[in-house]
Design a protein around this motif. Structure first.
Motif, mmCIF file in Angstrom:
data_model
loop_
_atom_site.group_PDB
_atom_site.id
_atom_site.type_symbol
_atom_site.label_atom_id
_atom_site.label_comp_id
_atom_site.label_asym_id
_atom_site.label_seq_id
_atom_site.Cartn_x
_atom_site.Cartn_y
_atom_site.Cartn_z
ATOM 1 N N TRP A 117 -0.321 4.875 -12.495
ATOM 2 C CA TRP A 117 0.125 5.073 -11.117
ATOM 3 C C TRP A 117 1.444 4.350 -10.880
ATOM 4 O O TRP A 117 1.685 3.273 -11.440
ATOM 5 C CB TRP A 117 -0.912 4.525 -10.126
ATOM 6 C CG TRP A 117 -2.183 5.313 -10.104
ATOM 7 C CD1 TRP A 117 -3.227 5.213 -10.970
ATOM 8 C CD2 TRP A 117 -2.537 6.334 -9.168
ATOM 9 N NE1 TRP A 117 -4.211 6.108 -10.639
ATOM 10 C CE2 TRP A 117 -3.818 6.810 -9.526
ATOM 11 C CE3 TRP A 117 -1.901 6.885 -8.059
ATOM 12 C CZ2 TRP A 117 -4.467 7.821 -8.815
ATOM 13 C CZ3 TRP A 117 -2.552 7.885 -7.348
ATOM 14 C CH2 TRP A 117 -3.814 8.341 -7.730
ATOM 15 N N GLY A 118 2.271 4.946 -10.039
ATOM 16 C CA GLY A 118 3.465 4.255 -9.588
ATOM 17 C C GLY A 118 3.132 3.297 -8.463
ATOM 18 O O GLY A 118 1.983 3.199 -8.014
ATOM 19 N N GLN A 119 4.140 2.594 -7.995
ATOM 20 C CA GLN A 119 3.942 1.579 -6.964
ATOM 21 C C GLN A 119 3.901 2.169 -5.569
ATOM 22 O O GLN A 119 3.493 1.511 -4.620
ATOM 23 C CB GLN A 119 5.054 0.519 -7.050
ATOM 24 C CG GLN A 119 6.370 0.900 -6.375
ATOM 25 C CD GLN A 119 7.166 1.953 -7.130
ATOM 26 O OE1 GLN A 119 6.823 2.346 -8.242
ATOM 27 N NE2 GLN A 119 8.257 2.404 -6.518
ATOM 28 N N GLY A 120 4.324 3.417 -5.434
ATOM 29 C CA GLY A 120 4.308 4.085 -4.141
ATOM 30 C C GLY A 120 5.629 3.995 -3.412
ATOM 31 O O GLY A 120 6.405 3.048 -3.601
ATOM 32 N N THR A 121 5.896 4.987 -2.587
ATOM 33 C CA THR A 121 7.080 4.986 -1.750
ATOM 34 C C THR A 121 6.675 5.416 -0.341
ATOM 35 O O THR A 121 5.923 6.368 -0.170
ATOM 36 C CB THR A 121 8.184 5.902 -2.327
ATOM 37 O OG1 THR A 121 9.379 5.787 -1.546
ATOM 38 C CG2 THR A 121 7.754 7.361 -2.379
ATOM 39 N N GLN A 122 7.144 4.686 0.654
ATOM 40 C CA GLN A 122 6.741 4.921 2.037
ATOM 41 C C GLN A 122 7.532 6.080 2.638
ATOM 42 O O GLN A 122 8.767 6.120 2.553
ATOM 43 C CB GLN A 122 6.962 3.666 2.882
ATOM 44 C CG GLN A 122 6.656 3.843 4.359
ATOM 45 C CD GLN A 122 5.165 3.970 4.635
ATOM 46 O OE1 GLN A 122 4.359 3.194 4.120
ATOM 47 N NE2 GLN A 122 4.784 4.936 5.473
ATOM 48 N N VAL A 123 6.798 6.994 3.255
ATOM 49 C CA VAL A 123 7.404 8.080 4.027
ATOM 50 C C VAL A 123 6.909 7.944 5.465
ATOM 51 O O VAL A 123 5.700 7.928 5.714
ATOM 52 C CB VAL A 123 7.017 9.462 3.463
ATOM 53 C CG1 VAL A 123 7.488 10.572 4.398
ATOM 54 C CG2 VAL A 123 7.606 9.644 2.070
ATOM 55 N N THR A 124 7.842 7.820 6.378
ATOM 56 C CA THR A 124 7.504 7.700 7.800
ATOM 57 C C THR A 124 8.226 8.795 8.567
ATOM 58 O O THR A 124 9.447 8.918 8.463
ATOM 59 C CB THR A 124 7.898 6.330 8.352
ATOM 60 O OG1 THR A 124 7.258 5.304 7.586
ATOM 61 C CG2 THR A 124 7.475 6.200 9.812
ATOM 62 N N VAL A 125 7.453 9.570 9.312
ATOM 63 C CA VAL A 125 8.012 10.682 10.079
ATOM 64 C C VAL A 125 7.813 10.389 11.565
ATOM 65 O O VAL A 125 6.680 10.241 12.021
ATOM 66 C CB VAL A 125 7.345 12.016 9.707
ATOM 67 C CG1 VAL A 125 8.028 13.177 10.447
ATOM 68 C CG2 VAL A 125 7.391 12.249 8.205
ATOM 69 N N SER A 126 8.900 10.294 12.283
ATOM 70 C CA SER A 126 8.822 10.007 13.712
ATOM 71 C C SER A 126 8.849 11.313 14.500
ATOM 72 O O SER A 126 9.446 12.299 14.096
ATOM 73 C CB SER A 126 9.981 9.121 14.135
ATOM 74 O OG SER A 126 11.211 9.790 13.934
ATOM 75 N N SER A 127 8.200 11.267 15.666
ATOM 76 C CA SER A 127 8.113 12.478 16.500
ATOM 77 C C SER A 127 9.297 12.596 17.435
ATOM 78 O O SER A 127 10.083 11.678 17.597
ATOM 79 C CB SER A 127 6.818 12.460 17.294
ATOM 80 O OG SER A 127 6.757 11.303 18.093
#
Length: 127
Positions: A117-127
C-alpha cells in the motif's frame, strides 16, 4: 518487494478534476494488479478501481465508472486515477495498492488481497 508512492491530491471545488499518480518501485509481475481505494473519515476503505498490470483490463467500484478512469504507463511504472466531476462525497484519502492475485477479478475489490500500500494522498472537494 514493491513500494508505492501516490501524488496528485489536493483541495478542489465541486465539478473539478484531479489526476492521481502512483509510482511503483519494484516488479509487479505478470499477475500484478494495481488498485485504488479511498477512505473517508469514519468510513470503511472503499474500492475505487483496479487494473491488470499485464492485460490492462479495468474494473470499477459501483457508481464510479464514468467519472473515474484508471490507467497505467508500464514504461514509467506508474498508475493513474483520473477523477472528473468531483463532488464533496469524493472527499477522502486515496490509496493505491498492489496485488499479485492475477485474473481472480471477483476479488479485486477486497482489501486483503493487496499486500503493498502507498501512504495515501488527500483529496478534498469543497461545495
Amino acid at each position: 518487494q514493491v513500494q508505492l508512492v501516490e501524488s496528485g491530491g489536493g483541495l478542489v471545488q465541486a465539478g473539478a478534476s484531479l489526476r492521481l499518480s502512483c509510482v511503483v518501485s519494484g516488479r509487479m509481475g505478470p499477475s500484478g494488479v494495481l488498485g485504488w481505494f479511498r477512505q473517508a473519515p469514519g468510513k470503511e476503505r472503499e474500492f475505487v478501481a483496479a487494473i491488470s498490470w499485464s492485460r490492462s483490463a479495468t474494473y470499477y467500484g459501483d457508481s464510479l465508472k464514468g467519472r473515474f478512469t484508471i490507467s497505467k504507463d508500464n514504461a514509467k511504472n506508474t498508475g493513474y486515477l483520473q477523477m472528473n466531476s468531483l463532488n464533496p462525497e469524493d472527499t477522502a484519502v486515496y490509496y493505491c495498492a498492489a496485488s499479485s492475485i492475477g485474473d481472480i477479478t471477483r476479488l479485486y475489490r477486497t482489501t486483503s488481497i493487496y499486500h503493498y500500500w502507498g501512504q495515501g494522498t488527500q483529496v478534498t472537494v469543497s461545495s
